[in-house]
Design a protein around this motif. Sequence first.
Motif, mmCIF file in Angstrom:
data_model
loop_
_atom_site.group_PDB
_atom_site.id
_atom_site.type_symbol
_atom_site.label_atom_id
_atom_site.label_comp_id
_atom_site.label_asym_id
_atom_site.label_seq_id
_atom_site.Cartn_x
_atom_site.Cartn_y
_atom_site.Cartn_z
ATOM 1 N N ARG B 198 -4.903 3.961 8.461
ATOM 2 C CA ARG B 198 -4.186 4.648 7.375
ATOM 3 C C ARG B 198 -3.854 3.672 6.252
ATOM 4 N N PHE B 199 -3.461 2.449 6.624
ATOM 5 C CA PHE B 199 -3.135 1.447 5.610
ATOM 6 C C PHE B 199 -4.350 1.135 4.759
ATOM 7 N N PHE B 200 -5.494 0.912 5.404
ATOM 8 C CA PHE B 200 -6.694 0.586 4.642
ATOM 9 C C PHE B 200 -7.099 1.758 3.754
ATOM 10 N N ASP B 201 -6.920 2.977 4.274
ATOM 11 C CA ASP B 201 -7.221 4.151 3.449
ATOM 12 C C ASP B 201 -6.343 4.167 2.207
ATOM 13 N N LYS B 202 -5.066 3.853 2.403
ATOM 14 C CA LYS B 202 -4.125 3.839 1.271
ATOM 15 C C LYS B 202 -4.552 2.813 0.227
ATOM 16 N N VAL B 203 -4.951 1.631 0.700
ATOM 17 C CA VAL B 203 -5.386 0.575 -0.212
ATOM 18 C C VAL B 203 -6.581 1.038 -1.021
ATOM 19 N N ILE B 204 -7.539 1.662 -0.331
ATOM 20 C CA ILE B 204 -8.751 2.104 -1.028
ATOM 21 C C ILE B 204 -8.418 3.198 -2.029
ATOM 22 N N GLU B 205 -7.513 4.104 -1.629
ATOM 23 C CA GLU B 205 -7.103 5.164 -2.541
ATOM 24 C C GLU B 205 -6.486 4.602 -3.795
ATOM 25 N N LYS B 206 -5.542 3.664 -3.611
ATOM 26 C CA LYS B 206 -4.861 3.081 -4.771
ATOM 27 C C LYS B 206 -5.853 2.435 -5.713
#
Lengths: 455, 232
Positions: B198-206
């Motif tokens: 989830r953290f990596f997804d958030k980073v990619i989204e940002k």
Amino acid sequence: MSFLVDSIIMFTSQVLFFGFGWLFFMRQLFKDYEVRQYVVQVVFSVTFAFSCTMFELIIFEILGALSSTSRYFHWKLNLYVILLVLIFVVPFYIGYFVVSNIRLLQRQKLLFACVVWFTFMYFFWKLGDPFPILSPKHGILSIEQLISRVGVIGVTLMALLSGFGAVNCPYTYMSYFLRNVTDSDILALERRLLQTMDMIVSKKKRIAMTRRQMYQRGEDQNKQTGFWGMIKSVTSSPPGSENLSLIQQEVDALEELSRQLFLETVDLQATKERIEYSKTFQGKYFNFLGYFFSIYCVWKIFMATINIVFDRVGKTDPVTRGIEITVNYLGIQFDVKFWSQHISFILVGIIIVTSIRGLLITLTKFFYAISSNKSSNVIVLVLAQIMGMYFVSSVLLMRMSMPLEYRTIVTEVLGELQFNFYHRWFDVIFLVSALSSILFLYLAHKQAPEKHMNL
Amino acid sequence: MASLDRVKVLVLGDSGVGKSSLVHLLCQNQVLGNPSWTVGCSVDVRIHDYKEGTPEEKTYYIELWDVGGSVGSASCAKSTRAVFYSSVNGIILVHDLTNKKSSQNLYRWSLEAFNKDSSPTGVIVTNGDYDREQIPENLLPLLVIGTKFDHIPENKRSDVLARTAFLSEDFNAEEINLDCTNPRYLAAGSSNAVKLSRFFDKVIEKRYFTKEGSQAGFSDRKRFNFKSLHYD
């Protein structure tokens, strides 16, 4: 009655020193670690407190404060306690903590700690053999035996630190030795560092992608098990893994390069900051001090050589000698006794304060450089041991800096040691240390611009 | 193949907390055999499937930049480390669960990284104190990881976990507690692995989908969180 008052004064000052040692430990040394074994902190503060008390007693000796019998008593008491701490308590705890770090010996910690302590005692005793420090009329368990050995170790340490400090101090203070670093140098180096990191990253991406593809294809290849599969795998390894090991080697080389570039960049940044600092008022002041210290350093090396070559030991201390010179050659008349007391008090006070401060700063730097989470306890105890021995031998050597009437108590309390030997030994080690520091700094200084040139 | 998009994540923390072991575990799925002090910065790459299992699944490279803290806190070392802090998309803060000071130093580390962030909306802290009210405005996703979990005796575990819960709330971040010598903490399907993903997804989204970036609900809830900075 006066004895009671004196004892109370001594005790209060000891508590003060203990508190200071405790604070120093918490705020400076163990800034980044959690104190889990309070024993270590207590032992360190106790060693510090008793060492400072010794210096305090010398000051009292010069000032004539407290009555002489109580001074003598406290000297003896202090000496016994500090010897007890330095020879029994600290080495035992060092052994104990070293043993606790080793997984295999967890069961019989106490036993192994005692074994380590006995080994230490054996070497400590053997230390006294090659040195002519005792006369035969001393018994085996006398205090002179212990002090003499502690003195040898402490004097060696003092001379090493002194020699290195005497050379390093002008080197760091004077801006003459600063290399010229411009902003564009630093920027160019940083750009190279980032480029290297980018290359490492792109190679690692290839490795990761190749591995992923091999893993995804791996289901097919794993089916080639059995006898023939093994034979086949010997002759023709999958094409991916050969590439992989090649790329991995390239990555290792690039990583080594990036480390070197990083260290060089840090070095250049530090030099640039020093150049900026040297342009400020403080910087100019230190630069001037640096010239002064370099003269002092050269003079000390010269004196040490003379002492060794001509085998002479100074008979009078600098204070009396200075007063003699001013009275005889400059014709200035003043009350010798009064002034000699005050001047020697100031001189000895300065020596004590600078040596304590210098030692604490050096210990802190040393501690930051080499300690890690596991070894912090052991290293602090080793530092406490060094500190105790250092302070005991400074008392030994300080005897030479005091006028005759104040030397008596040191001579009386410490027994009939061969003080001259210690001064000779100090001179020898000081010379060796100073000369090797000069050589070392010269090589380091020469090597740095060459690295810089290769960019 | 190498033309996948990438994001850059910093791994920060005190010297000796286990950043190199952690990065090795995340990228190679193996335990690091002989950890040694990191000089400068060591990078490793992890391939991450964004929105795995959905039709929008896309593969990205995640670069994990492990900046070593062992050269020291001298200002020359700080300005050299600043070289690595440019164009960062996310930060992983690592602390040692057996050493409280390393958790407290995380505030200092995050300050160092935020101050060098080149984005125009970066946090500007003038007096060096960490002002928590400015956290919600900062756009970098954070993750707090506690290491050496296996070294804590059983009876102290709940205290330690309570303390780290405070810490991660202060940073407005998720937290993971693990031991880098044991790969089972990050086994596929475990809650830790889900949090990481989830953290990596958030980073990619940002980074790539800023219009859909999650700012609203998350930060408003935590805006008035006045926890004490110093706890013991």
